[in-house]
Design a protein around this motif. Structure first.
Motif: not given
Length: 298
Positions: A174-192
């Motif tokens: 949820d912290f990542f979701i609140r911080t990162v606003k991905l839009t069209s053309g962005d790569l999928p979110p990454v879990l390190d």
């Protein structure tokens, strides 16, 4: 008849003279230093020369092995012959055309106009991953500016979260979701994922799966799983994790040893990229530019 002359005063003086001489001899004898007694040497055996030589060679050998293992071996690729193209200070893996980097606050302030010029090299940079969050409450201080600059300068961009096993997985998601606003053309979110946090293997896998499920539900795309070759094979060997795009970290090798499917390969952490003062991780995409764009969010 002859008489002997006896002078009392002469006898007294003679007696005094003898007494004085006796005292001087005694004083001189008492003041003279005594010769020091020689200490008897303790019996012992000296170390044979051949033993000392073997010990010295052993110590030098151990030091040389340790020096090579810790100081030379990790960077031996710098002296290996480069059979392909050498760029960004390292040998570029053969057979890959799509290159990129990943950055965080460790790289400091980036000269984006100069970085943009790396699109015109023999190994042009097409994509950039940026660290966004860590754990349940830690933001990367450079993410917001880097994320905007990457889009403004025409790079395909992505964001990643550094997973802390000891923190609740859903809180991190949820912290990542609140911080990162991905839009069209962005790569999928990454879990390190790089550490176990002393979690049992099953518990670690369950937490990672909860993060992946929550983030996939929000963004509508399967997240990318980043971890090293050794970590993946040891801790994330469950087939469920093979369904996610895999970004493998495997340094100082000529080719990926992993037998499964992978999408990105982080092949070094000491790239020298114009526009970035510090060393930077270099990556390749296992496909064409068109296939990379198909992987992005639509």
């Amino acid at each position: 008849m002859t008489s002997r002359n006896t002078n009392p005063m002469a006898a007294v003086q003679k007696k005094r003279a003898v007494s004085t001489a006796t005292r001087k001899r005694g004083t001189s004898s008492s003041k003279s230093p005594r010769a020091p007694k020689k200490k008897q040497e303790q019996p012992g055996r000296a170390m044979p020369i051949w033993v000392r030589n073997i010990l010295a060679v052993t110590i030098v050998g151990c030091f040389s092995i340790a020096f090579y293992y810790f100081c030379i071996r990790p960077y031996a690729y710098r002296w290996k012959p480069c059979h392909g193209l050498k760029e960004y200070g390292v040998c570029i893996p053969n057979g890959y055309d799509i290159h990129g980097i990943d950055i965080s606050h460790y790289q400091g302030k980036i000269d984006w106009n100069r970085l943009l010029q790396n699109k015109e090299t023999a190994s042009p940079l097409h994509f950039i991953f940026m660290k966004a969050t860590e754990g349940g409450d830690h933001n990367d201080t450079t993410f917001e500016a880097n994320f905007a600059n990457a889009r403004n300068h025409g790079f395909i961009r992505g964001a990643y979260h550094f997973y802390i096993p000891s923190t609740d997985a859903l809180k991190q998601a949820d912290f990542f979701i609140r911080t990162v606003k991905l839009t069209s053309g962005d790569l999928p979110p990454v879990l390190d994922v790089e550490v176990t946090g002393r979690k049992e293997k099953k518990e670690l896998q369950q937490g990672i799966k909860r993060w992946l499920d929550r983030v996939e539900s929000h963004y509508g795309v399967k997240p990318i799983l980043y971890t090293s070759y050794k970590f993946k094979t040891r801790y994330l060997d469950d087939s469920i994790f093979n369904t996610y795009p895999y970004w493998i970290a495997h340094y100082y090798v000529d080719s990926v040893k992993y037998q499964g499917k992978w999408d990105f390969w982080q092949h070094t952490d000491v790239g020298s990229v114009p526009g970035i003062k510090e060393d930077v991780d270099l990556n390749v995409f296992n496909g064409s530019l068109e296939e990379l764009k198909k992987l992005t969010i639509r």
